[in-house]
Write an enzyme that holds these catalytic residues in place. Sequence first.
Site, PDB file in Angstrom:
ATOM      1  N   GLY A   1      40.801  31.416  46.771  1.00 54.29           N
ATOM      2  CA  GLY A   1      41.811  32.385  46.336  1.00 54.29           C
ATOM      3  C   GLY A   1      42.067  33.470  47.349  1.00 54.29           C
ATOM      4  N   THR A   2      41.430  34.616  47.107  1.00 55.34           N
ATOM      5  CA  THR A   2      41.643  35.816  47.917  1.00 55.34           C
ATOM      6  C   THR A   2      41.514  35.576  49.422  1.00 55.34           C
ATOM      7  OG1 THR A   2      40.789  37.067  46.057  1.00 55.34           O
ATOM      8  CG2 THR A   2      40.862  38.215  48.155  1.00 55.34           C
TER       9      THR A   2
ATOM     10  N   CYS B   1      44.625  35.299  32.170  1.00 51.55           N
ATOM     11  CA  CYS B   1      45.186  36.338  33.030  1.00 51.55           C
ATOM     12  C   CYS B   1      44.924  37.703  32.394  1.00 51.55           C
ATOM     13  CB  CYS B   1      46.680  36.151  33.235  1.00 51.55           C
ATOM     14  SG  CYS B   1      47.381  37.509  34.202  1.00 51.55           S
TER      15      CYS B   1
ATOM     16  N   ILE C   1      49.272  41.795  39.387  1.00 44.00           N
ATOM     17  CA  ILE C   1      50.632  41.364  39.730  1.00 44.00           C
ATOM     18  C   ILE C   1      51.450  41.231  38.441  1.00 44.00           C
ATOM     19  CG2 ILE C   1      52.019  39.584  40.903  1.00 44.00           C
ATOM     20  CD1 ILE C   1      50.003  41.049  42.772  1.00 44.00           C
TER      21      ILE C   1
ATOM     22  N   GLY D   1      37.507  37.885  44.997  1.00 39.12           N
ATOM     23  CA  GLY D   1      36.883  37.998  46.321  1.00 39.12           C
ATOM     24  C   GLY D   1      35.382  37.774  46.268  1.00 39.12           C
TER      25      GLY D   1
ATOM     26  N   SER E   1      45.532  29.300  42.141  1.00 41.76           N
ATOM     27  CA  SER E   1      46.806  29.798  41.633  1.00 41.76           C
ATOM     28  C   SER E   1      46.925  31.310  41.833  1.00 41.76           C
ATOM     29  CB  SER E   1      46.918  29.466  40.150  1.00 41.76           C
ATOM     30  OG  SER E   1      48.139  29.956  39.646  1.00 41.76           O
TER      31      SER E   1
END
Lengths: 313, 257
Positions: free
Chosen positions: A265-266, A130, A71, A217, A21
């Site tokens: 993800g990354t 988050c 973000i 990452g 996500s």
Amino acid sequence: MNRLHVELPGLKLKNPIMPASGCFGFGREYSQFYDLSKLGAIMIKATTVEPRFGNPTPRVAETDAGMLNAIGLQNPGLKKVISEELPWLSQYDVPIIANVAGSLEEDYVSVAREISKAGNVHALELNISCPNVKTGGIAFGTIPEVAKQLTRKVKEVSRVPVYVKLSPNVTNIVEMAKAVEDGGADGLTMINTLVGMRLDLKTGKPILANITGGLSGPAIKPVAIRMIYEVSQAVSIPIIGMGGVQSAEDVIEYFYAGASAVAVGTANFVDPLVCPTIIEELPVLLKKLGFEHISECRGRSWNQHGQLAYHRA
Amino acid sequence: MIQKEFCPIISQTEIAEDIFELTVKACLVSQIKQPGQFVHIKAANALDPLLRRPISISSFDQENEQFTMIYRKEGRGTSLLAKMEPGMELDILGPLGNGFPIEEVSSEETALLVGGGIGVPPLFELSKQLVAKGVNVIHVLGFQTESAVFYEQEFLKNGETYVTTVDGTYGIQGFVTDVMGNLRFECIYACGPTSMLKALEQHYSDKKLFLSLEERMGCGIGACFACVCRLADDPSGVSYKKVCSDGPVFRAGEVLI
């Protein structure tokens, strides 16, 4: 021989690979590069009741073998996700895991109730981790009792299984995992990003407008592996592992640690084709390592016999 | 269509202090639609630096399947890039974004192309295409100092060219806006530092004005929401544009800069 088919609560996955996500939007951008039906599942961008703009820019800062992002849960809001994004995704033969976020308990409950009605949403991912929003988010993810309570409330209204996304920014992740399992979670996804910071060489000030951001990452992979290793031995619900996955080798390492599926993800930002590449390479690597099925790798780090029946197709 | 391709380097030259001109062979050239588009380059064949680097296309040649980029060697990524030699391959994703609309100016009209520092390169292809269309072009190129100046002769071949330097060591001392007052034109295309773009927007709101923006990017394709900007008509709401996939070129007044 199908070496990759995996079944988890609510999810029949043709392979255990899915974009994480926040790293894949709602899939539209990546559909330019490949057929999204190739994916095991898609974890869509966090959805909140109302549309959100998110944080000011700069929102990303690169780090050694990783990146920080802040973000701020930018998304078009529940209504639009249900009326536009999910119907668009339904053209693909791929289960959707909807990431649910909010500031208050009732926000999570509203989003979960509505989004779990969508036909292609096969599971929810409860985002209590988050690090980039001022209220909600991680506040729910650091106190076991609060996380348990929220999980219970969401479970009451959700029509599909609920996976809880755990934050690594806690003293005792096993305690958190057990708490949400007690609250009725069907599975766990872990880990979310680690809170970090970078300073500008010339100004001395934080690079991110939000000051802090979430580190992702390859840099965080060892942390995720350690946490999954600990949690998978302490709970009886499956784990979708994530954090710095870039290759088929990384996926196997996650399974060894105790994951039952893996999110990427990354790496999507670096190579838009990374997910289909991993899916292609996995069977070859499994064969090379002498496994008939990927589930045989699961928990190998702590269990010589290493497999659990319900992971097998 | 965006492509990911390993592109052999044809040439790489330092054309000013820390400014490199890099030409590669690439099939993705056939997909370039407009001047002002960019590519996303993986500078290291390793984990560090991890992310790609957005670099604008300064000119392209579809017949010979090659394109040129001009970049400034600054951080780790561009320093690695600067060490690469002809024959080596670069992992390139592109073409990306929307460039300068050349249809906004007709032949016989005059377009002013304003570039600041490393914002100058994409204007070169734009200049070529406008001249080919019969548009008069005037270039105003701003640099910090003499050693940073590049491509003056190349731009001169296409039309009138003014060079400014902040310290006055070359050309006219001052900023690009200092020489624009005396010029006559119908349309401005600009790329450069945000302060320059803001000044242009402030002084030339009566003209057709197109600005190429710069922002830190993650994916370059619109998925990560790193490079969003707000819309001018909804400054505190939830509407947005992404610099990478909606831009990087916007009509002045469309987004908040």
